[in-house]
Design an enzyme around this catalytic site. Sequence first.
Site, short mmCIF file in Angstrom:
data_model
loop_
_atom_site.label_atom_id
_atom_site.label_comp_id
_atom_site.label_asym_id
_atom_site.label_seq_id
_atom_site.Cartn_x
_atom_site.Cartn_y
_atom_site.Cartn_z
N ASN A 31 38.21 -14.46 -30.57
CA ASN A 31 38.69 -15.70 -29.96
C ASN A 31 37.89 -16.93 -30.35
OD1 ASN A 31 37.08 -13.86 -28.17
ND2 ASN A 31 36.75 -15.79 -27.10
N CYS A 69 24.29 -26.05 -28.64
CA CYS A 69 23.78 -27.41 -28.62
C CYS A 69 22.59 -27.55 -27.70
CB CYS A 69 24.89 -28.38 -28.22
SG CYS A 69 25.38 -28.20 -26.53
C1 LIG Z 1 42.25 -15.08 -23.82
C2 LIG Z 1 41.60 -13.77 -24.08
C3 LIG Z 1 41.46 -12.81 -23.07
C4 LIG Z 1 41.90 -13.06 -21.65
O1 LIG Z 1 43.28 -13.04 -21.56
P1 LIG Z 1 44.01 -13.49 -20.20
O2 LIG Z 1 45.42 -13.12 -20.45
O3 LIG Z 1 43.78 -14.95 -20.10
O4 LIG Z 1 43.40 -12.72 -19.10
C5 LIG Z 1 40.90 -11.61 -23.39
N1 LIG Z 1 40.47 -11.34 -24.63
C6 LIG Z 1 40.58 -12.24 -25.64
C7 LIG Z 1 40.11 -11.88 -27.00
C8 LIG Z 1 41.14 -13.48 -25.39
O5 LIG Z 1 41.23 -14.36 -26.37
#
Ligand SMILES: *Cc1c(COP(=O)(O)O)cnc(C)c1O
Length: 402
Positions: A154, A329
């Site tokens: 992410n 940062c």
């Molecule tokens: C956004 C995200 C989550 C959380 O997902 P939700 O549906 O918001 O609970 C978990 N793992 C990764 C890699 C994410 O990017």
Amino acid sequence: MSIRPIYLDCHATTPVDERVLAAMIPYFTEKFGNASSIGHVYGWESEAAVKQTREILAAAINATPEEIVFTSGATEANNLAIKGVAEAYFKKGQHIITVATEHNAVLDPCNYLKTLGFEITILPVKKDGLIDLTELNKAFRPETILVSVMAANNEIGVLQPLAEIGELCHAYNIIFHTDAAQAIGKTPLDVQAMKIDLMSLTAHKVFGPKGIGALYVRRRDPRVQLAPQQHGGGHERGMRSGTLYTPQIVGFGKAVEIALAEQATENQRLTQLRQSLWKQLSQLEGIHLNGHPQQRLAGNLNISVEGVDGAALLLGLQPVMSVSSGSACSSANTSPSSVLTALGNPQQLAYASVRFGIGRFNTQEEIDIVAKHAIATIQSLRKPSFMDSRAGKQQFDLAPAD
Ligand SMILES: *Cc1c(COP(=O)(O)O)cnc(C)c1O
């Protein structure tokens, strides 16, 4: 109407596509039935809608509809997968393997299990953000019950080698879970070819609604046992009780359907936008790309910037663009990103970082505005002495492939 900043934070969330919203609306009002009401048409039409999404999701990952368990999102799916396996298999073993760059929705359930006596191995990553398969191989123990490695990161967008990981896990008879929250609709997923046993999904990163997700649970070769984490009416084959949220489920299906239909052309378009952004930004000295240059999500660009304060940089960017800082940062209230520090570059701590998450509604024109403003902001924040200190230094990373 006031002009809003350009949205470039698609790894955090995405807007609901109008086509998705249109599909959802009737299920709030006329078609409001409970999908479990088997005695009348209101229930049947909701049930049919839920079934359709189950089929879309199953087809998207090469599973069967019975293997899809709806949840409130990827966080819940990860919790159900990890704690559900731990509880169902603790007699077989109490060791779990995961990775330093996982989302907190994986790391925190693992840390919780540690307090209950489970042992957790947290694998490091290489400089490019990918795991080392020989490290994984070395981490396996007779008592290992689960390996959890995300599909797409992410923050830095890197795509882990799922098929190779699945191959190893199945050779050792260990359950393989992957958090595919960032991957669904953006990169090919195949639970058979990749030997994945559990996969967490969510709708809101792929232009669907928030508050809906799913866990894929393998039913054969092997049949995965899961201890439910929420008890009640026995919905979702007892694995996740609670009345199904039909409008969100309909939106989830539509969002994935659209993303898959457009995946190839959209990935090409996003790669071009990402390339254009990188090309413009990397004209500056002291800009570093984080994560593997090619093996990453098309819409992800994560950079570290030398010679500027992270908080000041984000503040300077804010009026024009909404991005996220994987910030390393110096300001007291922002802690360094654990993902970036896991890449093992000791200098990383001193750099400011920016994550650009490019998505369906971004245009080349926006990318050009963003690049121009980012360059001007970085230049204005750098002290004259910075350029002197850079003299003769090499850029240490590669540009992403076209
Ligand atoms: C956004 C995200 C989550 C959380 O997902 P939700 O549906 O918001 O609970 C978990 N793992 C990764 C890699 C994410 O990017």
